[in-house]
Design a protein around this motif. Structure first.
Motif, PDB file in Angstrom:
ATOM      1  N   GLY A  35      74.796 -27.290 -88.120  1.00  0.00           N
ATOM      2  CA  GLY A  35      76.166 -27.389 -88.594  1.00  0.00           C
ATOM      3  C   GLY A  35      76.361 -28.518 -89.588  1.00  0.00           C
ATOM      4  N   PRO A  36      77.587 -28.712 -90.075  1.00  0.00           N
ATOM      5  CA  PRO A  36      77.871 -29.815 -91.002  1.00  0.00           C
ATOM      6  C   PRO A  36      77.503 -31.183 -90.421  1.00  0.00           C
ATOM      7  CG  PRO A  36      79.692 -28.260 -90.955  1.00  0.00           C
ATOM      8  CD  PRO A  36      78.761 -27.840 -89.866  1.00  0.00           C
ATOM      9  N   VAL A  37      77.631 -31.359 -89.105  1.00  0.00           N
ATOM     10  CA  VAL A  37      77.159 -32.576 -88.453  1.00  0.00           C
ATOM     11  C   VAL A  37      75.807 -32.243 -87.830  1.00  0.00           C
ATOM     12  CG1 VAL A  37      77.656 -34.365 -86.745  1.00  0.00           C
ATOM     13  CG2 VAL A  37      79.540 -33.288 -87.998  1.00  0.00           C
ATOM     14  N   SER A  38      74.750 -32.538 -88.581  1.00  0.00           N
ATOM     15  CA  SER A  38      73.418 -32.070 -88.197  1.00  0.00           C
ATOM     16  C   SER A  38      72.760 -32.937 -87.132  1.00  0.00           C
ATOM     17  CB  SER A  38      72.511 -32.027 -89.427  1.00  0.00           C
ATOM     18  OG  SER A  38      72.429 -33.317 -90.031  1.00  0.00           O
ATOM     19  N   PHE A  39      73.251 -34.156 -86.984  1.00  0.00           N
ATOM     20  CA  PHE A  39      72.607 -35.077 -86.043  1.00  0.00           C
ATOM     21  C   PHE A  39      73.617 -36.103 -85.577  1.00  0.00           C
ATOM     22  CE2 PHE A  39      70.526 -39.203 -85.343  1.00  0.00           C
ATOM     23  CZ  PHE A  39      69.568 -38.873 -84.388  1.00  0.00           C
ATOM     24  N   LEU A  40      73.639 -36.350 -84.281  1.00  0.00           N
ATOM     25  CA  LEU A  40      74.391 -37.493 -83.763  1.00  0.00           C
ATOM     26  C   LEU A  40      73.656 -38.046 -82.553  1.00  0.00           C
ATOM     27  CD1 LEU A  40      76.138 -36.663 -80.983  1.00  0.00           C
ATOM     28  CD2 LEU A  40      77.623 -35.592 -82.663  1.00  0.00           C
ATOM     29  N   LEU A  62      82.080 -29.896 -94.918  1.00  0.00           N
ATOM     30  CA  LEU A  62      83.257 -30.128 -94.068  1.00  0.00           C
ATOM     31  C   LEU A  62      84.453 -29.356 -94.616  1.00  0.00           C
ATOM     32  CD1 LEU A  62      82.994 -33.989 -93.460  1.00  0.00           C
ATOM     33  CD2 LEU A  62      82.280 -32.150 -91.922  1.00  0.00           C
ATOM     34  N   LYS A  63      85.179 -28.701 -93.724  1.00  0.00           N
ATOM     35  CA  LYS A  63      86.355 -27.926 -94.111  1.00  0.00           C
ATOM     36  C   LYS A  63      87.501 -28.225 -93.152  1.00  0.00           C
ATOM     37  CE  LYS A  63      83.483 -24.085 -95.780  1.00  0.00           C
ATOM     38  NZ  LYS A  63      83.152 -22.634 -95.617  1.00  0.00           N
ATOM     39  N   ASP A  64      88.706 -28.002 -93.623  1.00  0.00           N
ATOM     40  CA  ASP A  64      89.877 -28.198 -92.775  1.00  0.00           C
ATOM     41  C   ASP A  64      89.854 -27.224 -91.606  1.00  0.00           C
ATOM     42  OD1 ASP A  64      90.799 -30.172 -94.468  1.00  0.00           O
ATOM     43  OD2 ASP A  64      92.092 -28.808 -95.614  1.00  0.00           O
ATOM     44  N   PRO A 114      84.689 -39.400 -91.988  1.00  0.00           N
ATOM     45  CA  PRO A 114      85.818 -38.472 -92.138  1.00  0.00           C
ATOM     46  C   PRO A 114      86.386 -38.148 -90.750  1.00  0.00           C
ATOM     47  CG  PRO A 114      83.930 -37.741 -93.439  1.00  0.00           C
ATOM     48  CD  PRO A 114      83.440 -38.872 -92.588  1.00  0.00           C
ATOM     49  N   THR A 115      87.664 -37.851 -90.707  1.00  0.00           N
ATOM     50  CA  THR A 115      88.340 -37.666 -89.417  1.00  0.00           C
ATOM     51  C   THR A 115      87.644 -36.652 -88.504  1.00  0.00           C
ATOM     52  OG1 THR A 115      90.479 -38.336 -90.307  1.00  0.00           O
ATOM     53  CG2 THR A 115      90.503 -36.976 -88.321  1.00  0.00           C
ATOM     54  N   PRO A 116      87.233 -35.458 -88.984  1.00  0.00           N
ATOM     55  CA  PRO A 116      86.577 -34.514 -88.066  1.00  0.00           C
ATOM     56  C   PRO A 116      85.269 -35.055 -87.490  1.00  0.00           C
ATOM     57  CG  PRO A 116      87.267 -33.413 -90.088  1.00  0.00           C
ATOM     58  CD  PRO A 116      87.401 -34.877 -90.330  1.00  0.00           C
ATOM     59  N   VAL A 117      84.504 -35.791 -88.315  1.00  0.00           N
ATOM     60  CA  VAL A 117      83.236 -36.346 -87.848  1.00  0.00           C
ATOM     61  C   VAL A 117      83.489 -37.465 -86.848  1.00  0.00           C
ATOM     62  CG1 VAL A 117      81.075 -37.450 -88.534  1.00  0.00           C
ATOM     63  CG2 VAL A 117      82.129 -35.730 -90.021  1.00  0.00           C
TER      64      VAL A 117
END
Length: 333
Positions: A94-99, A120-122, A59-62
């Motif tokens: 957060g929504p992205v828990s790992f990178l 994920l939210k706008d 998704p674009t935010p990720v």
């Protein structure tokens, strides 16, 4: 504490010339502003970034957040003077828990992000996507050398904020970082959507170390009314910070603006010297042999549970390559 990101001063002469108008993607451009005791690196990422992100259709935010991590890793990892690895990794609530971004010197990049699509939210920025947790930066010099790892807390801020905090607390080098990631849309034939990114790192490295002193850390539990000790910043560093603060996101990712011209815009009054760019590429280190070796490390019962429809299938999280084995090849009879 000595810096873990050595960037030894380059003293050989460089000819004076006009900045190149030709943009170069997927490269790191080292630079130096001798009059202000500034050194740093500028990176522009195009096809390499697009290759990494589109393999997973994030998704674009990720995708934007992982792109920022890739830029930061590139700026830091490209300073390695040996054939090792620089690994940037976050774990948070957060929504992205790992990178994770893995830079293998001198030029190989791979990356991966884990996220919860339902959260994920706008309008979420990188700080809200990460949430609270920690950022780890690891330098791996090889099997016969010890690893170095630095940690910094994530507390709702951006990766730029985390990088500034790391250099303030761990490296004690006055540092500023700028990162931008965007999507490029074009009409006509060929790909219409591509990811682009750019980043700039600037450090104040005067010959006299006392000139690089920064304000003390917060006194914490000091008695109420304690006056924090202040340190006047060096005029050269003040000027450098004011210049990098003028850099806009669109300048960092503009496909028609060369990195040399961007540096000239910023520092032409003081004189800026650029050095040979370092090329980058997206390349995973996975292989069938490496996956087979990994399977052998599991217990026989675990390997047996991996058999589905008469085969064992393993997908690389970084590059999405799929490796298939018979139960006999996987040792799962």
């Amino acid at each position: 504490m000595p810096s873990q990101f050595p960037d030894s001063k380059i003293t050989y002469p460089s000819p004076i010339r006009a900045p190149s108008p030709v943009p170069v993607d997927d490269a790191v451009l080292p630079y130096e502003v001798d009059a202000l005791d500034l050194r740093g690196r500028l990176t522009r990422l195009g096809p390499t970034l697009d290759d990494i992100l589109t393999k997973h259709d994030y998704p674009t935010p990720v995708g934007k957040l992982l792109g920022e991590a890739i830029v930061l890793t590139t700026l830091l990892g490209s300073s390695l003077k040996f054939d090792g690895r620089f690994i940037l990794q976050t774990q948070s609530d957060g929504p992205v828990s790992f990178l994770i971004v893995d830079f293998k010197a001198p030029d190989r990049l791979r990356a991966y992000a884990r996220f919860d699509a339902g959260r994920l939210k706008d309008g979420q920025d990188s700080g809200s996507l990460l949430g609270k947790g920690h950022l780890a930066m690891t330098i791996d010099q090889g099997p016969d050398m010890s690893r170095y790892q630095g940690l910094v807390a994530l507390d709702g801020g951006s990766l730029e904020d985390a990088a500034h905090e790391y250099f303030l607390r761990s490296e004690q080098i006055p540092t500023r970082v700028r990162i931008a990631v965007g999507e490029e849309w074009r009409g006509g034939d060929g790909p219409r959507h591509r990811w682009r990114a750019g980043g700039m790192l600037m450090q104040f490295l005067p010959k006299a170390p006392e000139r690089a002193r920064q304000a003390d850390l917060h006194p914490g539990d000091a008695p109420q009314g304690t006056v924090a000790h202040t340190v006047a910043e060096d005029d050269a560093w003040v000027e450098g910070q004011s210049l990098i603060a003028t850099v806009e996101d669109v300048e960092l990712i503009d496909p028609d603006l060369s990195g040399e011209r961007l540096l000239y815009r910023l520092f032409h009054e003081r004189g800026v010297r650029v050095f040979k760019p370092l090329a980058l590429k997206a390349q995973c280190s996975c292989s069938r042999e490496a996956v087979a070796s990994m399977l052998k490390s599991f217990e026989p019962k675990d390997r047996a549970e991996m058999v589905k429809d008469g085969k064992v299938e393993v997908t690389c999280e970084f590059c999405s390559s799929v490796y298939q084995f018979t139960p006999q090849e996987a040792g799962a009879e």
